[in-house]
Design a protein around this motif. Structure first.
Motif, PDB file in Angstrom:
ATOM      1  N   ALA A  53     -42.541   7.836  30.236  1.00 13.22           N
ATOM      2  CA  ALA A  53     -41.562   8.455  31.064  1.00 13.22           C
ATOM      3  C   ALA A  53     -40.343   8.823  30.107  1.00 13.22           C
ATOM      4  O   ALA A  53     -40.119   8.184  29.061  1.00 13.22           O
ATOM      5  CB  ALA A  53     -41.386   7.515  32.317  1.00 13.22           C
ATOM      6  N   ASN A  93     -37.041   7.728  30.275  1.00 17.07           N
ATOM      7  CA  ASN A  93     -36.283   6.830  29.871  1.00 17.07           C
ATOM      8  C   ASN A  93     -36.710   5.776  28.527  1.00 17.07           C
ATOM      9  O   ASN A  93     -36.071   5.594  27.604  1.00 17.07           O
ATOM     10  CB  ASN A  93     -35.657   5.900  30.775  1.00 17.07           C
ATOM     11  CG  ASN A  93     -34.689   6.305  31.874  1.00 17.07           C
ATOM     12  OD1 ASN A  93     -33.867   6.953  31.291  1.00 17.07           O
ATOM     13  ND2 ASN A  93     -34.967   6.334  33.075  1.00 17.07           N
ATOM     14  N   ALA A 102     -37.918  -4.346  37.082  1.00 15.11           N
ATOM     15  CA  ALA A 102     -39.306  -3.804  37.016  1.00 15.11           C
ATOM     16  C   ALA A 102     -39.240  -2.245  36.760  1.00 15.11           C
ATOM     17  O   ALA A 102     -39.841  -1.324  37.277  1.00 15.11           O
ATOM     18  CB  ALA A 102     -39.638  -3.820  38.527  1.00 15.11           C
ATOM     19  N   MET A 113     -45.161   2.472  42.351  1.00 15.76           N
ATOM     20  CA  MET A 113     -43.725   3.081  41.929  1.00 15.76           C
ATOM     21  C   MET A 113     -42.665   3.345  42.920  1.00 15.76           C
ATOM     22  O   MET A 113     -41.408   3.341  42.652  1.00 15.76           O
ATOM     23  CB  MET A 113     -43.984   4.477  41.044  1.00 15.76           C
ATOM     24  CG  MET A 113     -45.004   4.317  39.859  1.00 15.76           C
ATOM     25  SD  MET A 113     -45.260   5.975  39.121  1.00 15.76           S
ATOM     26  CE  MET A 113     -43.728   6.375  38.609  1.00 15.76           C
TER      27      MET A 113
HETATM   28  N1  LIG Z   1     -31.638   2.876  34.185  1.00 12.94           N
HETATM   29  C1  LIG Z   1     -33.132   2.485  33.921  1.00 12.94           C
HETATM   30  C2  LIG Z   1     -33.928   3.206  34.582  1.00 12.94           C
HETATM   31  C3  LIG Z   1     -35.089   2.648  34.263  1.00 12.94           C
HETATM   32  C4  LIG Z   1     -36.452   3.837  35.158  1.00 12.94           C
HETATM   33  O1  LIG Z   1     -36.187   4.350  36.063  1.00 12.94           O
HETATM   34  N2  LIG Z   1     -37.581   3.762  34.363  1.00 12.94           N
HETATM   35  C5  LIG Z   1     -38.678   4.557  35.173  1.00 12.94           C
HETATM   36  C6  LIG Z   1     -39.413   5.546  33.813  1.00 12.94           C
HETATM   37  S1  LIG Z   1     -38.327   6.612  33.255  1.00 12.94           S
HETATM   38  C7  LIG Z   1     -39.836   3.591  35.655  1.00 12.94           C
HETATM   39  O2  LIG Z   1     -39.993   2.303  35.006  1.00 12.94           O
HETATM   40  N3  LIG Z   1     -40.439   3.801  36.570  1.00 12.94           N
HETATM   41  C8  LIG Z   1     -41.393   3.173  37.283  1.00 12.94           C
HETATM   42  C9  LIG Z   1     -40.911   2.636  38.463  1.00 12.94           C
HETATM   43  O3  LIG Z   1     -40.074   2.963  39.032  1.00 12.94           O
HETATM   44  O4  LIG Z   1     -41.835   1.606  39.188  1.00 12.94           O
HETATM   45  C10 LIG Z   1     -33.005   2.855  32.147  1.00 12.94           C
HETATM   46  O5  LIG Z   1     -32.231   3.955  31.885  1.00 12.94           O
HETATM   47  O6  LIG Z   1     -33.877   2.422  31.643  1.00 12.94           O
END
Ligand SMILES: N[C@@H](CCC(=O)N[C@@H](CS)C(=O)NCC(=O)O)C(=O)O
Length: 228
Positions: free
Chosen positions: A9, A11, A50, A219
């Motif tokens: 993904a 980030n 998470a 998710m």
């Molecule tokens: N503010 C966090 C956001 C992290 C985030 O939203 N990650 C997403 C992937 S881009 C994720 O883990 N999604 C899975 C979920 O929400 O369960 C960062 O920048 O690391």
């Protein structure tokens, strides 16, 4: 060795870019968010939010892509601007702008366009408008400088690249038309061998690709709990 908890993904991919650019040795550890790995107790002990990414570096545990970029840049002394208050002010401002604006609005725009069970025109428009506004600010800024902080490639460019390379997913096909300067930066970074390795990293592990009921519930946990 530094442990990098990741998925393919946006980030995690910006952190993968830093790791590949800097040459820091690291062990990539897959967190399959479509299978719910992010909610397992072992992972919550690393990132209570998470989400991916997170890293463990010795006794340092860091989560949130923006915090990780700053941590790694300060640790290595790489991809930072000049060491003076003016440059540091710019660095922090743009990192926070991406962290608090570009990332969240882009993520919500993708969510309401593609994944919300109902098509809600108000939500789709609200998040697309804000994502477009944020990308427009980046584009105007890049009209006057090569990289986000001037002549030097820094973690702010990596941070911007993470989401900006997915502009068609956030705003629809044809959206690049409105962000010519940003496209120049994204194309330049995407052509770098480190960026190609960062994008290809996910192919080293088998991640679930189906967006089935298991994935949706992992998710989007609000699907099974009404709070409003
Ligand atoms: N503010 C966090 C956001 C992290 C985030 O939203 N990650 C997403 C992937 S881009 C994720 O883990 N999604 C899975 C979920 O929400 O369960 C960062 O920048 O690391």
């Amino acid at each position: 060795m530094l442990k990098f908890y990741y998925s393919g993904a946006p980030n995690p991919t910006k952190v993968a870019l830093f790791l590949e650019e800097s040459g820091l040795p690291y062990e990539p550890i897959p967190v399959d968010t479509r299978k719910g790995d992010q909610h397992k107790p072992d992972y919550l002990a690393i990132n209570p939010n998470a989400k991916v990414p997170a890293i463990i570096d010795g006794d340092a545990v860091v989560f949130d892509s923006n915090a990780i970029l700053l941590y790694l840049a300060e640790k290595t002394g790489k991809f930072l601007p000049a060491n003076n208050p003016k440059a540091r002010g710019e660095l922090l401002s743009w990192l926070m702008f991406v962290a608090s604006g570009v990332g969240p609005y882009s993520g919500q725009s993708v969510h309401f366009r593609n994944y919300a069970p109902e098509k809600m025109p108000y939500a789709i428009n609200r998040y697309a408008f804000e994502a477009r506004r944020h990308f427009g600010i980046l584009d105007a800024h890049l009209a006057k400088r090569h990289f986000m902080l001037g002549d030097t490639y820094t973690i702010v460019d990596m941070d911007v690249w993470g989401w900006a390379r997915l502009i068609p997913n956030v705003l629809g096909e044809g959206a690049w038309e409105h962000f010519k300067n940003l496209k120049r930066l994204v194309d330049e970074i995407s052509a770098r061998p480190a960026a190609q390795r960062a994008v290809a990293l996910k192919d080293k592990h088998k991640f679930k690709t189906e967006m089935d009921s298991e994935a949706l519930h992992a998710m989007f946990p609000h699907l099974k709990e009404k709070v409003a």
